[in-house]
Motif scaffolding. Structure first.
Motif, PDB file in Angstrom:
ATOM      1  N   THR A  29      13.114   6.327 -11.667  1.00 12.71           N
ATOM      2  CA  THR A  29      12.118   7.234 -11.778  1.00 12.71           C
ATOM      3  C   THR A  29      10.326   7.129 -11.148  1.00 12.71           C
ATOM      4  OG1 THR A  29      11.764   7.183 -14.308  1.00 12.71           O
ATOM      5  CG2 THR A  29      13.465   8.341 -13.492  1.00 12.71           C
ATOM      6  N   TRP A  30       9.733   8.144 -11.276  1.00 10.40           N
ATOM      7  CA  TRP A  30       8.236   8.314 -11.144  1.00 10.40           C
ATOM      8  C   TRP A  30       7.593   7.636 -12.189  1.00 10.40           C
ATOM      9  CZ3 TRP A  30       5.411   6.701  -7.259  1.00 10.40           C
ATOM     10  CH2 TRP A  30       4.168   7.403  -7.079  1.00 10.40           C
ATOM     11  N   GLN A  31       8.322   7.952 -13.142  1.00 12.27           N
ATOM     12  CA  GLN A  31       7.669   7.564 -14.803  1.00 12.27           C
ATOM     13  C   GLN A  31       6.968   5.983 -15.286  1.00 12.27           C
ATOM     14  OE1 GLN A  31       9.788  10.011 -14.767  1.00 12.27           O
ATOM     15  NE2 GLN A  31       7.885  11.588 -14.619  1.00 12.27           N
ATOM     16  N   ALA A  32       8.961   5.136 -14.876  1.00 11.78           N
ATOM     17  CA  ALA A  32       9.254   3.730 -14.724  1.00 11.78           C
ATOM     18  C   ALA A  32       7.920   2.899 -13.600  1.00 11.78           C
ATOM     19  CB  ALA A  32      10.753   3.181 -14.230  1.00 11.78           C
ATOM     20  N   ILE A  33       7.446   3.290 -12.882  1.00  9.74           N
ATOM     21  CA  ILE A  33       7.508   2.747 -11.681  1.00  9.74           C
ATOM     22  C   ILE A  33       5.330   3.258 -12.275  1.00  9.74           C
ATOM     23  CG2 ILE A  33       5.486   2.514  -9.752  1.00  9.74           C
ATOM     24  CD1 ILE A  33       8.954   2.929  -9.752  1.00  9.74           C
ATOM     25  N   PRO A  34       4.996   1.473 -12.091  1.00 13.89           N
ATOM     26  CA  PRO A  34       3.373   0.689 -13.610  1.00 13.89           C
ATOM     27  C   PRO A  34       2.281   2.274 -12.403  1.00 13.89           C
ATOM     28  CG  PRO A  34       3.842  -0.976 -11.760  1.00 13.89           C
ATOM     29  CD  PRO A  34       5.396   0.320 -11.886  1.00 13.89           C
ATOM     30  N   GLU A  35       1.199   2.517 -12.872  1.00 17.60           N
ATOM     31  CA  GLU A  35       0.027   3.243 -12.074  1.00 17.60           C
ATOM     32  C   GLU A  35      -0.629   2.737 -11.507  1.00 17.60           C
ATOM     33  OE1 GLU A  35      -0.931   6.206 -13.695  1.00 17.60           O
ATOM     34  OE2 GLU A  35       1.152   6.169 -14.602  1.00 17.60           O
ATOM     35  N   ASP A  36      -0.316   1.083 -11.731  1.00 24.07           N
ATOM     36  CA  ASP A  36      -1.601  -0.007 -10.677  1.00 24.07           C
ATOM     37  C   ASP A  36      -0.321   0.217  -8.973  1.00 24.07           C
ATOM     38  OD1 ASP A  36      -0.127  -1.611 -11.810  1.00 24.07           O
ATOM     39  OD2 ASP A  36      -1.103  -3.418 -12.159  1.00 24.07           O
ATOM     40  N   PHE A  37       0.680   0.420  -9.254  1.00 23.21           N
ATOM     41  CA  PHE A  37       1.747   0.784  -7.693  1.00 23.21           C
ATOM     42  C   PHE A  37       0.785   1.199  -6.655  1.00 23.21           C
ATOM     43  CE2 PHE A  37       5.119   3.195  -4.722  1.00 23.21           C
ATOM     44  CZ  PHE A  37       5.636   1.932  -4.662  1.00 23.21           C
ATOM     45  N   PRO A  38       0.501  -0.302  -5.510  1.00 25.70           N
ATOM     46  CA  PRO A  38      -0.432   0.330  -4.512  1.00 25.70           C
ATOM     47  C   PRO A  38       1.024   0.986  -3.478  1.00 25.70           C
ATOM     48  CG  PRO A  38       0.728  -1.896  -4.052  1.00 25.70           C
ATOM     49  CD  PRO A  38       0.645  -1.513  -5.972  1.00 25.70           C
ATOM     50  N   CYS A  39       0.594   1.974  -2.547  1.00 23.62           N
ATOM     51  CA  CYS A  39       2.251   2.354  -1.634  1.00 23.62           C
ATOM     52  C   CYS A  39       2.563   0.832  -0.936  1.00 23.62           C
ATOM     53  CB  CYS A  39       0.726   3.128  -0.769  1.00 23.62           C
ATOM     54  SG  CYS A  39       2.158   3.466   0.728  1.00 23.62           S
ATOM     55  N   PRO A  40       3.811   0.778  -0.693  1.00 19.73           N
ATOM     56  CA  PRO A  40       3.709  -0.278   0.102  1.00 19.73           C
ATOM     57  C   PRO A  40       3.759  -0.283   1.158  1.00 19.73           C
ATOM     58  CG  PRO A  40       5.697   1.061  -0.795  1.00 19.73           C
ATOM     59  CD  PRO A  40       4.013   1.493  -1.302  1.00 19.73           C
ATOM     60  N   GLN A  41       3.411   0.711   2.050  1.00 20.28           N
ATOM     61  CA  GLN A  41       3.477   1.267   3.235  1.00 20.28           C
ATOM     62  C   GLN A  41       1.370   0.241   3.931  1.00 20.28           C
ATOM     63  OE1 GLN A  41       5.483   4.235   4.971  1.00 20.28           O
ATOM     64  NE2 GLN A  41       3.796   4.288   6.488  1.00 20.28           N
ATOM     65  N   CYS A  42       0.478   1.453   3.581  1.00 19.41           N
ATOM     66  CA  CYS A  42      -0.733   1.175   3.478  1.00 19.41           C
ATOM     67  C   CYS A  42      -1.684   0.240   2.392  1.00 19.41           C
ATOM     68  CB  CYS A  42      -0.702   2.683   4.271  1.00 19.41           C
ATOM     69  SG  CYS A  42      -1.758   3.430   2.640  1.00 19.41           S
ATOM     70  N   PHE A  43      -1.357  -0.012   1.488  1.00 13.79           N
ATOM     71  CA  PHE A  43      -2.520  -0.160   0.026  1.00 13.79           C
ATOM     72  C   PHE A  43      -2.780  -0.033   0.112  1.00 13.79           C
ATOM     73  CE2 PHE A  43       1.611  -3.378   1.733  1.00 13.79           C
ATOM     74  CZ  PHE A  43       1.927  -3.483   0.969  1.00 13.79           C
ATOM     75  N   VAL A  44      -3.493   1.630   0.150  1.00 19.41           N
ATOM     76  CA  VAL A  44      -4.475   1.778   0.066  1.00 19.41           C
ATOM     77  C   VAL A  44      -4.482   2.460  -0.503  1.00 19.41           C
ATOM     78  CG1 VAL A  44      -6.670   3.591   0.964  1.00 19.41           C
ATOM     79  CG2 VAL A  44      -5.256   1.887   2.820  1.00 19.41           C
ATOM     80  N   ARG A  45      -3.578   2.963  -1.428  1.00 18.81           N
ATOM     81  CA  ARG A  45      -3.231   3.475  -2.531  1.00 18.81           C
ATOM     82  C   ARG A  45      -2.638   3.892  -3.306  1.00 18.81           C
ATOM     83  NH1 ARG A  45      -6.195   9.520  -2.111  1.00 18.81           N
ATOM     84  NH2 ARG A  45      -7.171   9.246   0.049  1.00 18.81           N
ATOM     85  N   GLU A  46      -3.066   3.982  -4.824  1.00 14.62           N
ATOM     86  CA  GLU A  46      -1.853   3.837  -5.549  1.00 14.62           C
ATOM     87  C   GLU A  46      -1.788   5.400  -6.828  1.00 14.62           C
ATOM     88  OE1 GLU A  46      -4.777   1.863  -8.746  1.00 14.62           O
ATOM     89  OE2 GLU A  46      -4.358  -0.291  -7.245  1.00 14.62           O
ATOM     90  N   LYS A  47      -0.553   4.574  -7.205  1.00 14.47           N
ATOM     91  CA  LYS A  47       0.394   5.485  -7.966  1.00 14.47           C
ATOM     92  C   LYS A  47      -1.007   6.852  -8.733  1.00 14.47           C
ATOM     93  CE  LYS A  47       3.947   6.888 -11.656  1.00 14.47           C
ATOM     94  NZ  LYS A  47       4.739   5.605 -12.473  1.00 14.47           N
TER      95      LYS A  47
END
Length: 73
Positions: A29-47
């Motif tokens: 789930t999205w809730q289980a993803i850490p807050e500092d999760f970077p976009c795995p495609q562009c690495f520009v945006r975080e969760k």
């Protein structure tokens, strides 16, 4: 389940699919993803920047459409 989209590159995190490359198995789930999760495609945006793409409503309407079709046949 719900999807979340990176506003920068359009990458879509789908809870049903997960992101195995980053260690998140299908069903994570999205809730289980850490807050500092970077976009795995562009690495520009975080969760916190990701935009909710609610697929639950479309899934629900598809089920209702199927039920209606079955009842009318």
């Amino acid at each position: 389940m719900t999807c979340y989209q990176c506003p920068d590159c359009g990458y879509l995190y789908d809870e049903q699919v997960g992101c195995e490359h980053e260690g998140y198995v299908p069903g994570t789930t999205w809730q289980a993803i850490p807050e500092d999760f970077p976009c795995p495609q562009c690495f520009v945006r975080e969760k916190p920047d990701f935009i909710v793409q609610n697929t639950a409503e479309s899934d629900k309407s598809n089920k209702n459409d199927n039920a209606t079709t079955r009842n009318t046949v």
